[in-house]
Design a protein around this motif. Structure first.
Motif, PDB file in Angstrom:
ATOM      1  N   TYR B 169    -107.217  43.845-105.474  1.00 35.26           N
ATOM      2  CA  TYR B 169    -106.349  42.992-106.279  1.00 35.26           C
ATOM      3  C   TYR B 169    -105.376  43.882-107.058  1.00 35.26           C
ATOM      4  O   TYR B 169    -105.434  45.098-106.981  1.00 35.26           O
ATOM      5  N   GLY B 170    -104.472  43.258-107.789  1.00 34.55           N
ATOM      6  CA  GLY B 170    -103.563  43.993-108.665  1.00 34.55           C
ATOM      7  C   GLY B 170    -102.804  45.094-107.954  1.00 34.55           C
ATOM      8  O   GLY B 170    -102.061  44.828-107.002  1.00 34.55           O
ATOM      9  N   ALA B 171    -102.991  46.329-108.409  1.00 34.21           N
ATOM     10  CA  ALA B 171    -102.182  47.444-107.927  1.00 34.21           C
ATOM     11  C   ALA B 171    -102.406  47.777-106.457  1.00 34.21           C
ATOM     12  O   ALA B 171    -101.714  48.633-105.903  1.00 34.21           O
TER      13      ALA B 171
ATOM     14  N   ARG D  49    -117.478  39.504-111.539  1.00 30.74           N
ATOM     15  CA  ARG D  49    -116.640  38.463-110.933  1.00 30.74           C
ATOM     16  C   ARG D  49    -117.445  37.555-109.984  1.00 30.74           C
ATOM     17  O   ARG D  49    -117.017  37.309-108.852  1.00 30.74           O
ATOM     18  N   THR D  91    -103.255  34.121-125.527  1.00 32.82           N
ATOM     19  CA  THR D  91    -104.413  33.369-125.044  1.00 32.82           C
ATOM     20  C   THR D  91    -104.729  33.687-123.584  1.00 32.82           C
ATOM     21  O   THR D  91    -105.888  33.788-123.185  1.00 32.82           O
ATOM     22  N   LEU D  94    -107.084  36.503-122.415  1.00 33.42           N
ATOM     23  CA  LEU D  94    -108.487  36.504-122.826  1.00 33.42           C
ATOM     24  C   LEU D  94    -109.473  36.736-121.681  1.00 33.42           C
ATOM     25  O   LEU D  94    -110.420  37.517-121.851  1.00 33.42           O
ATOM     26  N   GLY D 118     -99.475  39.467-130.215  1.00 32.19           N
ATOM     27  CA  GLY D 118     -98.236  39.807-129.502  1.00 32.19           C
ATOM     28  C   GLY D 118     -97.157  40.341-130.440  1.00 32.19           C
ATOM     29  O   GLY D 118     -97.043  39.896-131.587  1.00 32.19           O
ATOM     30  N   MET D 144     -97.001  39.834-119.567  1.00 34.05           N
ATOM     31  CA  MET D 144     -95.556  39.744-119.819  1.00 34.05           C
ATOM     32  C   MET D 144     -94.940  41.138-119.934  1.00 34.05           C
ATOM     33  O   MET D 144     -94.981  41.878-118.985  1.00 34.05           O
ATOM     34  N   ILE D 195    -103.830  46.499-112.772  1.00 28.43           N
ATOM     35  CA  ILE D 195    -103.591  45.134-113.259  1.00 28.43           C
ATOM     36  C   ILE D 195    -104.886  44.330-113.298  1.00 28.43           C
ATOM     37  O   ILE D 195    -105.639  44.312-112.325  1.00 28.43           O
ATOM     38  N   ASP D 196    -105.157  43.706-114.433  1.00 26.10           N
ATOM     39  CA  ASP D 196    -106.337  42.843-114.634  1.00 26.10           C
ATOM     40  C   ASP D 196    -107.658  43.600-114.579  1.00 26.10           C
ATOM     41  O   ASP D 196    -108.715  42.972-114.513  1.00 26.10           O
ATOM     42  N   ASN D 197    -107.634  44.919-114.623  1.00 19.83           N
ATOM     43  CA  ASN D 197    -108.853  45.705-114.440  1.00 19.83           C
ATOM     44  C   ASN D 197    -109.567  45.967-115.763  1.00 19.83           C
ATOM     45  O   ASN D 197    -109.673  47.111-116.237  1.00 19.83           O
ATOM     46  N   PHE D 199    -112.667  45.781-116.271  1.00 19.49           N
ATOM     47  CA  PHE D 199    -113.828  46.612-115.953  1.00 19.49           C
ATOM     48  C   PHE D 199    -113.473  48.096-116.037  1.00 19.49           C
ATOM     49  O   PHE D 199    -114.167  48.897-116.669  1.00 19.49           O
TER      50      PHE D 199
ATOM     51  N   ALA E 184     -89.163  39.351-119.587  1.00 17.40           N
ATOM     52  CA  ALA E 184     -90.490  38.743-119.739  1.00 17.40           C
ATOM     53  C   ALA E 184     -90.911  38.707-121.198  1.00 17.40           C
ATOM     54  O   ALA E 184     -92.035  38.334-121.502  1.00 17.40           O
ATOM     55  N   CYS E 186     -91.977  38.083-124.932  1.00 16.55           N
ATOM     56  CA  CYS E 186     -92.596  36.939-125.577  1.00 16.55           C
ATOM     57  C   CYS E 186     -91.800  36.492-126.808  1.00 16.55           C
ATOM     58  O   CYS E 186     -92.198  35.550-127.485  1.00 16.55           O
TER      59      CYS E 186
ATOM     60  N   LYS F  24    -104.430  27.111-121.519  1.00 20.35           N
ATOM     61  CA  LYS F  24    -105.150  26.719-122.732  1.00 20.35           C
ATOM     62  C   LYS F  24    -105.971  25.460-122.442  1.00 20.35           C
ATOM     63  O   LYS F  24    -105.501  24.542-121.755  1.00 20.35           O
TER      64      LYS F  24
END
Ligand SMILES: Nc1ncnc2c1ncn2[C@@H]1O[C@H](COP(=O)(O)O)[C@@H](O)[C@H]1O
Ligand SMILES: Nc1ncnc2c1ncn2[C@@H]1O[C@H](COP(=O)(O)O)[C@@H](O)[C@H]1O
Ligand SMILES: Nc1ncnc2c1ncn2[C@@H]1O[C@H](COP(=O)(O)O)[C@@H](O)[C@H]1O
Ligand SMILES: Nc1ncnc2c1ncn2[C@@H]1O[C@H](COP(=O)(O)O)[C@@H](O)[C@H]1O
Ligand SMILES: [Mg+2]
Ligand SMILES: [Mg+2]
Ligand SMILES: [Mg+2]
Ligand SMILES: [Mg+2]
Ligand SMILES: [Mg+2]
Ligand SMILES: [Mg+2]
Ligand SMILES: [Mg+2]
Ligand SMILES: [Mg+2]
Lengths: 211, 211, 211, 211, 211, 211, 211, 211
Positions: B169-171, D49, D91, D94, D118, D144, D195-197, D199, E184, E186, F24
């Motif tokens: 996923y991601g990168a 996951r 949010t 999270l 932010g 973002m 990205i999103d890692n 863990f 992007a 915010c 949300k």
């Protein structure tokens, strides 16, 4: 254990040893080449993409090197029987094909060359069908849309290694277009190396045609 | 003349014929496979990436097909002696490797499998050095950073075909990261096929190991 | 309130202050460095990626600076005990690693260097396993496919900071390939800084090894 | 030799072992987790996951696992004294931060959380300056434009690990914008994971704060 | 009908007329500027991004031009009362900001400058909160991660125009990273112009603050 | 000091407060909206891009909200005199333009709409020249090649905010083509917000037209 | 003046009018089609890429439409004499080619179809050389590497319009690879339309072959 | 059979033969041009994008060539009656348009030129509506956002060939922005050639307007 790796080195003693010239000082080139030549083996030693200062330094320190297409070769291998063909689409692909041919030659292959065979004049590559059918390995060097690899891959039954080149302008995207086209090719079983990597294609041929 | 092309077809009569399933109706599959099976030759015929409806239709129309890893195989080739190894980095690479192995099997190769050999635990691939040194061809299937291809390419002397996978996923960018890494590999002479193209890798092995 | 920010500055008074040279006139360099040296603190002051005119101007205005790897250092820190290792894959990664090492040195670390450890010859990094296991922090500097970071990250238990370099050509995409590969690495917990950012990697080590 | 690698495994016996759930059958999960739990060591074991079927299967086979934020944890480590802070911009960040916090918790850290910080409302992160100055490590999770990492990195002196998230739409490019921004950050010494890692960020903290 | 367009031209007669210098011969510059100056109106005329030969030619042909930051200005507008602020993150952003300021000045604005306000030292922009709150329009010029635009946009209530710059190296991607980050952002309601387009930002301010 | 930021909040009390709905839970929406409505001020409060469950929950908890184009509005501002125009190129751009118009309406603007004005039928936008010349601000919403923004920017003298949309297929690249085209526009002084960000464009208009 | 544009509309009254279905409600489709049919002219009217609900609604409101390949056609033109050929590389390109053929048919062309002519079996397109030489216009529809366009462009002397398709997976990059290859083609004078834009290719043929 | 290809060559004997200069030595140019001129036919022969050394060599060896816009032309065709128009957006697009015009001229077309017709001043192209309506083919050469092609394509009924140029900076992305915009154009039936490919556009006109 790591001995296995050493053992492995022994198995491969007759392989080519290649040094990538760019970014190295002439002194570094002399040193690394010297080290490789000092190993008691008889495989060829190459220094690739050399500039004039590097050539002068290494030939002075290590006489006997031959310079072809920006590559210095020591201990060039004796001729082998396999038929290797290097095909190019346009004039601008020649430098990459020349490097590939020089490395093949150092390895003992005496590659045949087919030039100016771009697919927009399809009769040009068709005139070479016999040559392609008789080949033991083919390297296709092409920039722009890279379509030549698909056509050759559809004719030849042997290993076909495609080399995208950064030739061309605009939508050629410095080789990315050819690279993508070759990877997405509908000719089953052709393989691809990096952009402008004529050296890598020659080495792939060497893997496919072991002594 | 084009007769040369026909002649060429004759030379390759014993080759595999493969149909790409996705996007074809079951009826189209039945038709195309039927046409290929009707040719008086004995090479294997494959229908790849099939869904259930396609399988049902083609097996009904053309009995004798075997289904392995989403591939239907007719006229599976008898066993060949060459040692082909298929290496995977992680669990998620298995489907691509399975397709590759199924096609290799149809071609007569009985590939050995090395699994879960990601380079972050380097001892895992080191434990397989003997297997790699003995191989006639190696296929490396890896996603994420694709580094396994470089390590294997540095050990094995035979043809090494790298297959980037869209795993992760991601990168990982759906295989683009692995693809670029394999193309830029510092292991000389390894070659690359398209993302997730296990079929193409098997066909490349077939080119490198002619009967 | 913002006083907290000032307080925060107080807490960090012994930190390195670094000025990025490119794009600044020699006069601007003299000014900014002068300002930083005038603060009553004893942390090192650095001017990075300097050209000859900048060096001449700042050493004239602010004697006592030492020039290493394109970096001018004032108030070099005294030696610290932690073991930091800087690993490079190829010759071409050296300039980035040298900048990293120069900044580490200014901070009091006396980094050990492991060079020419590209993964295509895996025995090279395996020969350094003890060094990696004993390290308090490791910086891995690698271009092309960047696979070295994954292998090192799988061996060392300490912080591993990966620096992709813009070394190489074609599919290396000026460092993007190595960057993506390091980010997608299967070695858990390694982190990455920007392309060619040897300075940033040294600073990350400083954060991980507070006095 | 490879024994060194084994020795190395011994040294790291108390480390976390993590299995990535997606793409594995419940049976595969049960098997791999079982293998890891059977090793005579006391480090935590994680399955990340997970989906409902995987949870049901592994808890049935290996009772005692706790499920937090999509992560199953066995042998959760006892509390450690270091202060780790996980900061989020919005949010939508999270879930990634929750995974990071769950892994940190399994490792013995009891992370403090700063949320909704932010940079478009800069007073929000400024209100947390004391917390950031007191931290031993900070993880910044932001999508973002990812600017929060630069601001936090300019305040905290400790290791700052930035996690770009695929949150947002359009020009956020599924995390690529945040990723690039964090890599190009002007805050010296912050590092980045994929990205999103979440863990990976937790594991990076564990490397930076050895027992 | 097109008369409406002509009518429209009349309405805008007092607007700035700007010629983009690069790619034009000195003779072409002289001609186009001459044409614009010959129109019976009193708005300023600009020639931007000039080289020395262009400057010499146009000042010779059309005396009275003033050269600031690579821009030649004729018929500079008299001072206006609105408060416009141009903020930069680092030294390297100055040339783009200077062009922007020169165009603003030609239009009658006498912009205030805030420099070296990168967000990694957040106290620097916080020290300018009063200035930002009092502004009628703000231009933020920033490279690398471009985060300054988000912070300023969160403080100022007036129009905020963000200009990404191609400053920096590696992951800055020649301005693309800053561009994406600004888009992007915010911070609600900030807008963006093209990379390095200081001229465009000044023109956007002129649109937002009509006489 | 941070008091300045608080002071700043006071200054902006009459501004819109907007909550981004996606990601949300209905409960989170109720909470955040409640908090914003509880502040003793009279500015509008918005919840954008809501789904049915969110609408039901917030209208139940906070009666008086009006739902337009996926946006819930409380404390809609009374009508203002400025003329704001929202232009769209094709049918598919309408949802983005509708969100923009809904936010403008909440702010007190009663925007005029020009629809189906794509530049391939240039007479369509030419028929609206008077409307454009009379406008105080224009928002141009366009996908595909985004050329409408350049044409409108060349006609109108007021602030022109361009919103690229992800409408279209193939070479539209989900809004990237329109985004790039708008940024590279030859119409001086037009500005751009993120892809599909109708909300951001409305907020930019609010900045440009202060009470 | 704009009258010229109106005049121009008169000149083109016999042209096709096409409505793009996706994103429109059935009601909107009925309305727009009705408007176009009400114009006192005899050119064909098309509604493209329709779904079932749209078809039901428009045929109910406007009887006489014929549905072919997702396109509804009213006032289909009578047959024209020019020879137009639509060539496809593989099965998966057929839907795009079908849309193209349906639009050509509505315009009065009765296109000949050449299918399954991918360049990896070069004899397939060579068997059609006479057809290509006799053509007045050729549309080439191809995905993957798109090489067919180059080969056809090298044979045919007439206008050749290339349509890249999003067919294929991995390195085909959803049509981008074929698009780039066609743009970079070495066959002089072939032109390209957007990915999957069979409609656009038909319209380009109509421009090239005026009545 | 391939005789068909030869036959095909006969059919096209009067076509232009063009050699791409860059990357060829003057000697290679002399050779290839000589070969083309030696064919007993009367079509024009072109050498494009020449440098001074190439010009000197070929004119010396093959007198009678005329040099226009970097193109050497032998056997320029006699004038044809069709009306071809070449439109440019800005000064910087002129070199590409000039190459296109030179090739058109060699083919017998005497193209009319419309310059400085960028869409930000829409009255400029509107003033040329009659010219566009009377044209048999139009080439639109534009950089930056490339919007001019859409506007022209909406006015002219004849073939419109769009040439994106690499003019401009930043978000123009060296022609990619214009290329994408032209491909995504809402003007039905316009076609596109590669970036800066003025030659290709002229050849496309020749295909569309056969003798
Ligand atoms: N699984 C597969 N992955 C990639 N290519 C395949 C696969 N199966 C078949 N092909 C190729 O696709 C071609 C057949 O495409 P088609 O004519 O559409 O069936 C064959 O020539 C194969 O080269
Ligand atoms: N949630 C996660 N995110 C990223 N990487 C993970 C995660 N969970 C486990 N991993 C990594 O994935 C590897 C396990 O992959 P596998 O062998 O397929 O289970 C471990 O070594 C971890 O480094
Ligand atoms: N529809 C929207 N599109 C883009 N940004 C929005 C939208 N609605 C709200 N926002 C922004 O998102 C921020 C709120 O995010 P959150 O705190 O997650 O609700 C606000 O400050 C707005 O600037
Ligand atoms: N199938 C199609 N593919 C691409 N463009 C189309 C198609 N059908 C219609 N169009 C174009 O879309 C425009 C109509 O868009 P609209 O006004 O939204 O119906 C027409 O002018 C056509 O140029
Ligand atoms: Mg040629
Ligand atoms: Mg594992
Ligand atoms: Mg080496
Ligand atoms: Mg918020
Ligand atoms: Mg600074
Ligand atoms: Mg329409
Ligand atoms: Mg087929
Ligand atoms: Mg102009």
């Amino acid at each position: 254990d790591v001995a296995r790796v050493d053992h492995h080195r022994a198995l491969r003693q007759d392989q080519v040893e290649a040094v990538y010239g760019p970014g190295k000082t002439p002194e570094q080139c002399v040193l690394v080449v010297g080290e490789l030549l000092s190993v008691p083996a008889d495989g060829p030693v190459l220094l690739t993409r050399v500039d004039d200062a590097q050539v002068a330094a290494v030939l002075d320190a290590h006489p006997g090197g031959e310079v072809v297409a920006g590559t210095v070769v020591w201990r060039r291998a004796s001729e082998r029987a396999e038929r290797v063909v290097v095909v190019t689409a346009g004039t601008a692909d020649l430098p990459v094909a020349d490097e590939c041919a020089a490395v093949l030659d150092a390895l003992g292959f005496r590659p045949r060359r087919i030039t100016d065979a771009g697919v927009a004049g399809i009769h040009r590559i068709l005139a070479e069908v016999d040559e392609l059918l008789a080949a033991d390995a083919v390297v296709v060097v092409a920039g722009m849309e890279g379509a030549l690899a698909s056509v050759v891959g559809g004719i030849a039954a042997c290993p076909v290694v495609a080399v995208p080149t950064s030739v061309g302008y605009g939508a050629g995207l410095e080789g990315v277009t050819a690279l993508l086209g070759m990877l997405a090719s509908c000719a089953a079983g052709i393989t691809v190396v990096g952009i402008d990597n004529g050296f890598g294609a020659a080495m792939a041929v060497a893997r496919a045609l072991p002594r």
